[in-house]
Design a protein around this motif. Structure first.
Motif, PDB file in Angstrom:
ATOM      1  N   TYR A 149     -16.760 -14.554  48.588  1.00 30.18           N
ATOM      2  CA  TYR A 149     -17.776 -13.507  48.691  1.00 30.18           C
ATOM      3  C   TYR A 149     -17.150 -12.342  49.465  1.00 30.18           C
ATOM      4  O   TYR A 149     -16.175 -12.512  50.192  1.00 30.18           O
ATOM      5  N   ALA A 154     -21.946  -7.440  50.608  1.00 29.60           N
ATOM      6  CA  ALA A 154     -23.266  -8.067  50.810  1.00 29.60           C
ATOM      7  C   ALA A 154     -24.055  -7.328  51.893  1.00 29.60           C
ATOM      8  O   ALA A 154     -25.250  -7.048  51.726  1.00 29.60           O
ATOM      9  N   PHE A 189     -27.901 -11.633  47.781  1.00 29.67           N
ATOM     10  CA  PHE A 189     -26.913 -10.578  48.050  1.00 29.67           C
ATOM     11  C   PHE A 189     -25.511 -11.183  48.163  1.00 29.67           C
ATOM     12  O   PHE A 189     -24.531 -10.567  47.729  1.00 29.67           O
ATOM     13  N   ASP A 190     -25.418 -12.374  48.736  1.00 28.09           N
ATOM     14  CA  ASP A 190     -24.108 -13.023  48.815  1.00 28.09           C
ATOM     15  C   ASP A 190     -23.564 -13.316  47.423  1.00 28.09           C
ATOM     16  O   ASP A 190     -22.400 -13.059  47.131  1.00 28.09           O
ATOM     17  N   SER A 193     -22.080 -10.544  45.664  1.00 32.71           N
ATOM     18  CA  SER A 193     -20.901  -9.938  46.296  1.00 32.71           C
ATOM     19  C   SER A 193     -19.595 -10.652  45.934  1.00 32.71           C
ATOM     20  O   SER A 193     -18.530 -10.280  46.424  1.00 32.71           O
TER      21      SER A 193
END
Ligand code: GLN
Length: 304
Positions: A149, A154, A189-190, A193
């Protein structure tokens, strides 16, 4: 002409086009990328691996990761997943809120942000350490332990993700989010990313060209039926309100992301990844779409 020559020719032709797209900058960190990057990589079932341009540079795969989270959730919960998310194209933008009210919090499909947020909620409920377990799943598909990631991306998205916050809270109000919205969004969001190169992306997605079976790790990721269905969803919903256009011009199941990446699958043949950061007004890579149209036309390898 062989595949490699066709890729070279299509790459040169599209490289010189006047790019009418714009780099996504609503996530501030995405706006810092060099907009001139352009890479392509193909991985075939019979082990041809070939790339051109910036095919070894890592980029933010964004919504392309929604296919991976769907794969893991489908693997874990099976067909019950379709009680929480639909399988119909939406005809709306990736971050649209408009249909959710009429649809009572059941997103039209898992590739809209709304749908991917529900899939994130399902994973949160079913994984012990969601962030690590999801990363391990992705790494395990193609035996690539270097995949990561980006906390930079993120965090940048988290700071401005108001539309996704609204989507998640709205769905929660209908009872279709079971965990705390803040936790669901952190995980979402992670997963958006994730970073990888075109080479890593085409290798990773080869399982969907191979009936759910990963050649690299020699294991089944999805059943044949699940793999067929995910390809069908990519065909009908992978490009939001440009999915029809992608089928019309390229003719392959595929998925785009606002980082400018596109993955496209030819079942039983290959996975091909393209990256060019400038997006058209539907949020899909301008050159990526053009390249794939040229490639499937010249190689006569669309599914239609
Ligand atoms: N993380 C992005 C968002 O939620 C993903 C969008 C995309 O790639 N289409 O806005």
């Amino acid at each position: 002409m062989n595949l490699e020559d066709i890729i070279q020719d299509a790459y040169q032709k599209v490289k010189n086009l006047d790019d009418q797209g714009k780099v996504a900058s609503y996530i501030p960190e995405l706006g810092h990328v060099d907009s001139g990057n352009f890479g392509v990589h193909i991985s075939t079932i019979d082990q041809i691996n070939f790339g051109v341009g910036n095919c070894y540079d890592k980029f933010s795969i964004q919504s392309v990761a929604k296919v991976l989270s769907l794969s893991l959730a489908y693997r874990i919960v099976g067909d019950k997943i379709w009680e929480r998310v639909g399988v119909e194209p939406s005809g709306t933008a990736f971050n649209s809120l408009v249909q959710l009210e009429a649809d009572k919090g059941i997103p039209r499909n898992p590739f809209l942000n709304a749908g991917a947020i529900v899939i994130s909620d399902i994973l949160l409920s079913n994984l012990e350490n969601p962030k690590q377990d999801f990363l391990d799943f992705v790494r395990g598909i193609s035996n690539n332990t270097t995949l990561e990631y980006s906390s930079r991306i993120a965090e940048s998205e988290k700071a401005i993700g108001y539309t996704n916050v609204a989507l998640c809270n709205f769905i929660k109000s209908f009872g279709n989010i079971k965990n705390e919205p803040a936790d669901v969004l952190d995980f979402y969001f992670d997963l958006c990313s994730l970073e990888m190169s075109c080479k890593e992306l085409s290798e990773l997605f080869l399982y969907l060209a191979n009936n759910g079976f990963s050649i690299q790790s020699d294991k089944s990721i999805l059943s044949e039926s699940q793999s067929k269905r995910i390809n069908a969803l990519m065909q009908t919903c992978g490009f939001y309100d440009e999915s029809g256009e992608f089928a019309f011009k390229v003719g392959l199941p595929g998925k785009s992301g606002v980082g400018g990446g596109i993955i496209a699958i030819h079942p039983d043949q290959y996975a091909i990844a393209v990256w060019s950061p400038k997006l058209n007004d539907k949020g899909n890579s301008f050159k990526g779409m053009k390249f794939l149209e040229e490639f499937t036309t010249k190689s006569k390898s669309s599914i239609f």
